[in-house]
Design a protein around this motif. Structure first.
Motif, mmCIF file in Angstrom:
data_model
loop_
_atom_site.group_PDB
_atom_site.id
_atom_site.type_symbol
_atom_site.label_atom_id
_atom_site.label_comp_id
_atom_site.label_asym_id
_atom_site.label_seq_id
_atom_site.Cartn_x
_atom_site.Cartn_y
_atom_site.Cartn_z
ATOM 1 N N ASN A 149 10.516 11.335 -8.252
ATOM 2 C CA ASN A 149 9.531 10.327 -8.650
ATOM 3 C C ASN A 149 10.166 9.008 -9.082
ATOM 4 O OD1 ASN A 149 7.498 12.247 -8.239
ATOM 5 N ND2 ASN A 149 7.629 12.989 -10.341
ATOM 6 N N GLY A 435 -2.206 9.244 9.259
ATOM 7 C CA GLY A 435 -1.217 8.892 8.241
ATOM 8 C C GLY A 435 -0.507 7.586 8.553
ATOM 9 N N ALA A 439 -0.802 4.215 6.320
ATOM 10 C CA ALA A 439 0.429 3.678 5.745
ATOM 11 C C ALA A 439 0.551 2.177 6.008
ATOM 12 C CB ALA A 439 1.644 4.412 6.315
ATOM 13 N N LYS A 472 -4.512 15.014 2.134
ATOM 14 C CA LYS A 472 -3.152 14.743 1.658
ATOM 15 C C LYS A 472 -2.751 13.297 1.920
ATOM 16 C CE LYS A 472 -1.430 19.478 2.175
ATOM 17 N NZ LYS A 472 -0.512 20.372 2.933
ATOM 18 N N GLU A 473 -3.245 12.738 3.020
ATOM 19 C CA GLU A 473 -2.951 11.332 3.314
ATOM 20 C C GLU A 473 -3.683 10.406 2.344
ATOM 21 O OE1 GLU A 473 -0.676 10.344 5.344
ATOM 22 O OE2 GLU A 473 -0.250 12.379 6.065
ATOM 23 N N LYS A 476 -2.079 9.818 -1.133
ATOM 24 C CA LYS A 476 -0.849 9.027 -1.267
ATOM 25 C C LYS A 476 -1.115 7.624 -1.800
ATOM 26 C CE LYS A 476 1.541 11.294 2.626
ATOM 27 N NZ LYS A 476 2.113 11.077 3.982
ATOM 28 N N TYR A 477 -2.406 7.201 -1.806
ATOM 29 C CA TYR A 477 -2.689 5.803 -2.083
ATOM 30 C C TYR A 477 -3.784 5.649 -3.130
ATOM 31 C CZ TYR A 477 -0.406 5.806 2.466
ATOM 32 O OH TYR A 477 0.465 6.046 3.494
ATOM 33 N N ASP A 503 -6.495 15.989 -6.075
ATOM 34 C CA ASP A 503 -5.257 15.268 -5.779
ATOM 35 C C ASP A 503 -5.542 13.804 -5.450
ATOM 36 O OD1 ASP A 503 -3.746 17.594 -6.095
ATOM 37 O OD2 ASP A 503 -3.911 18.134 -3.971
ATOM 38 N N LYS A 507 -4.452 10.261 -7.988
ATOM 39 C CA LYS A 507 -3.769 9.037 -7.584
ATOM 40 C C LYS A 507 -4.609 7.804 -7.864
ATOM 41 C CE LYS A 507 -0.371 6.801 -5.650
ATOM 42 N NZ LYS A 507 0.969 6.778 -6.259
#
Length: 594
Positions: A149, A435, A439, A472-473, A476-477, A503, A507
């Motif tokens: 991290n 993804g 990104a 999951k993608e 990430k943001y 999750d 985030k």
């Protein structure tokens, strides 16, 4: 020329007399001195002679030359060649920097919690306790998490632990941690190890090589040069690689001498080629070009020589690489593409485009990376073709998807979005493409969310797998537009889908979804109250009772991670009091109504 042989004969006679009349040791010294004098004299005599023809001519003029003197002529030419080699021998570069160890310095500080996922005081207390009292395995696990991290809240504690602990594995983990942070605070330790590595585990020495490279610790350079100079197999490649990241002009001149060495192993020569390119050792240009063109040279040495030619960015290097691309060796072609990617012109572009159609997949992958590096938007149609080709390899296609998204052309974006509607394409590819689009955040976000909503409408395996992967993608943001899709994941009756929604919320912390997360967490809070009141075993199922939400503890933990206080669920006595109070109020209201 007779003078030469007369002088040699006199020296030999003089040495023989000395052997007879003096001690052997003194005689050997006399002979050595005499022969050195002979060499100097021969060299002096040969000065001014331009080539071997001049030597023969001089020999003829200075002797009674006839056909029987051929053997003497050979001896004269041999002496001339040796004299010339000695005169032309390049002196080895003398490296003058002294080894040093920098003074101790503490790590850079970083106090803010806001950039980290777990911001709770409880997390900090637990982590500090592990560093102070924990077992080696517990400390290692904490260091792995903090390294992953890039968490800098504990740098002082970790730094102090490094100089206190005797556990070599913990030390190695701490070196890896500060390597990831690129913090030079362990420079004194790393330089001391590199300057004298022989009493340190090789794994630790290798970590020090990587650390000084990443943290750009220039004080390590003289120690690295010394290890390269000693050519010890255990340290040569690691020290040389680090020198490639830290070396400058003096180090390039030092390494230039190594190209003429014939005692290096093939792996050592490979490593040397890579480093000479990285530090742009132009002093070695001619030799590297010669090696790259030599078809009898080791294939891997030629590969790295080709890359070095490009890295030096000399204009004449481009034509050399273009010629080398015609090689039948696919590995060489691969590294030619690496090298030519340093040139920013149409000729280099043509080679890269050609490489996208190469029969060897490694060359195609290298070409795709060159397209990405150079942002060659004109290559998008070629990449799309690679993706559509049913015979193309999976890793080539995945690399192409990524670069198409990065280049952000309308043609490329439209193609990637069209994949979501193609029923012949599987979950894995759709998730990968989603993804890459997320990104880059240039196009396709709306379409990815619609794909996720469609997958939420069905519980068949294909749709479940797709929504898990897309979730999951999203996780990430932290993007406001993900709030609605996060809510839809949280509302799912499927445990894994709801867990993925947690999750996503962890985030983004979307305010519109917080009430649902708190609702999920209630089961865990109520379970804690029951345990406090009755000492009951957690998770005991009672018939007729509502089954606890499997995501409850996860939701509670996520709520606590932002440092806010989560209200405790009401105890049974509190609930009873609330019921009693409500009944009394109802009684009063009834009497008043009457």
């Amino acid at each position: 020329m007779k003078r030469i042989f007369s002088f040699i004969a006199a020296c030999v006679l003089f040495s023989t007399i000395n052997v007879v009349s003096q001690e052997i040791v003194e005689a050997v010294g006399e002979i050595t001195e005499a022969m050195n004098l002979v060499t100097e004299t021969v060299t002096e005599i040969f000065d001014g002679l331009e080539d071997e023809a001049d030597v023969v001519s001089s020999f003829v003029e200075d002797s009674d030359f006839d056909s029987d003197d051929a053997e003497d002529e050979d001896e004269v030419l041999k002496a001339y060649r040796e004299s010339k080699d000695k005169k032309e021998e390049k002196p080895r570069y003398k490296y003058t920097k002294e080894k040093k160890v920098p003074s101790k310095k503490r790590p850079s500080k970083h106090e803010s919690k806001n950039e980290y996922l777990d911001k709770s005081d409880n997390y900090e207390d637990e982590t500090n306790a592990v560093f102070k009292y924990g077992l080696e395995s517990q400390i290692s696990n904490s260091l792995d998490e903090l390294t992953k991290n890039e968490d800098m809240r504990f740098v002082d504690q970790i730094y102090d632990l490094f100089y206190e602990t005797k556990d070599v594995l913990v030390k190695d983990k701490i070196i890896e941690y500060f390597t990831k942070l690129k913090d030079p605070c362990l420079g004194d330790y790393a330089c001391a190890v590199i300057n004298d590595p022989y009493d340190t585990r090789k794994d630790t020495v290798d970590r020090c090589f990587k650390y000084v490279s990443e943290a750009q610790i220039k004080d390590a350079v003289p120690g690295l040069v010394d290890l390269v100079d000693k050519e010890e197999e255990d340290y040569f490649t690691g020290a040389l690689t680090a020198l490639g990241d830290l070396g400058e002009k003096e180090e390039a001149e030092f390494l230039a001498d190594y190209l003429d060495r014939d005692d290096l192993t093939v792996p050592q020569r490979q490593a040397l080629m890579k480093v000479l390119g990285r530090i742009k050792a132009v002093e070695t240009w001619d030799k590297i070009v010669e090696i790259a063109k030599d078809e009898d040279e080791n294939s891997f040495v030629r590969m790295y020589a080709a890359e070095a030619i490009g890295a030096m960015e000399k204009s004449e290097g481009e034509e050399i690489l273009i010629d080398l691309f015609e090689s039948t060796d696919p590995n060489l072609r691969c590294y030619v593409v690496k090298g030519i990617s340093h040139f920013k012109d149409e000729k280099a572009d043509k080679v890269i485009i050609q490489a996208l159609r190469d029969s060897q997949y490694k060359v195609r992958i290298e070409a795709i990376e060159a397209v990405e590096k150079r942002e060659m938007k004109e290559a998008v149609p070629y990449l799309i073709f690679r993706c559509k080709d049913k015979d193309e390899l999976k890793n080539v296609k995945e690399k192409s998807y990524k670069v198409i998204a990065r280049l952000n052309t309308s043609e490329g974006n439209d193609y990637l979005i069209s994949i979501f509607d193609d029923k012949k394409i599987g979950v894995g590819v759709k998730a990968k493409v989603a993804g890459f689009l997320l990104a880059e955040n240039n196009a396709g976000t709306k379409e990815v969310m619609e794909l996720a909503r469609t997958s939420l409408e069905s519980d068949v395996k294909y749709q479940k797998d797709l929504r898990y992967a897309l979730g999951k993608e999203f996780a990430k943001y932290d993007r406001p537009e993900f709030a609605d899709i996060c809510s839809e994941y949280l509302e799912s009756s499927d445990v894994a889908t709801q867990g993925t929604g947690l999750d996503i919320w962890a985030k983004g912390r979307y305010s519109s979804c917080r009430a649902k997360v708190e609702e999920i967490a209630q089961d865990a809070l109520e379970e804690e109250v029951k345990e406090d009141e009755k000492g009951s075993k957690p998770g005991t199922y009672q018939f007729g009772k509502k089954k606890k939400n499997a995501n409850a503890k996860k939701a509670k933990k996520i709520l606590e991670m932002d440092g806010t206080t989560v209200l405790k669920a009401a105890s049974s006595s509190d609930k009873a009091d609330a019921v009693s109070g409500a009944a009394s109020s109802a009684s009063v209201d009834t009497s008043n109504a009457k």
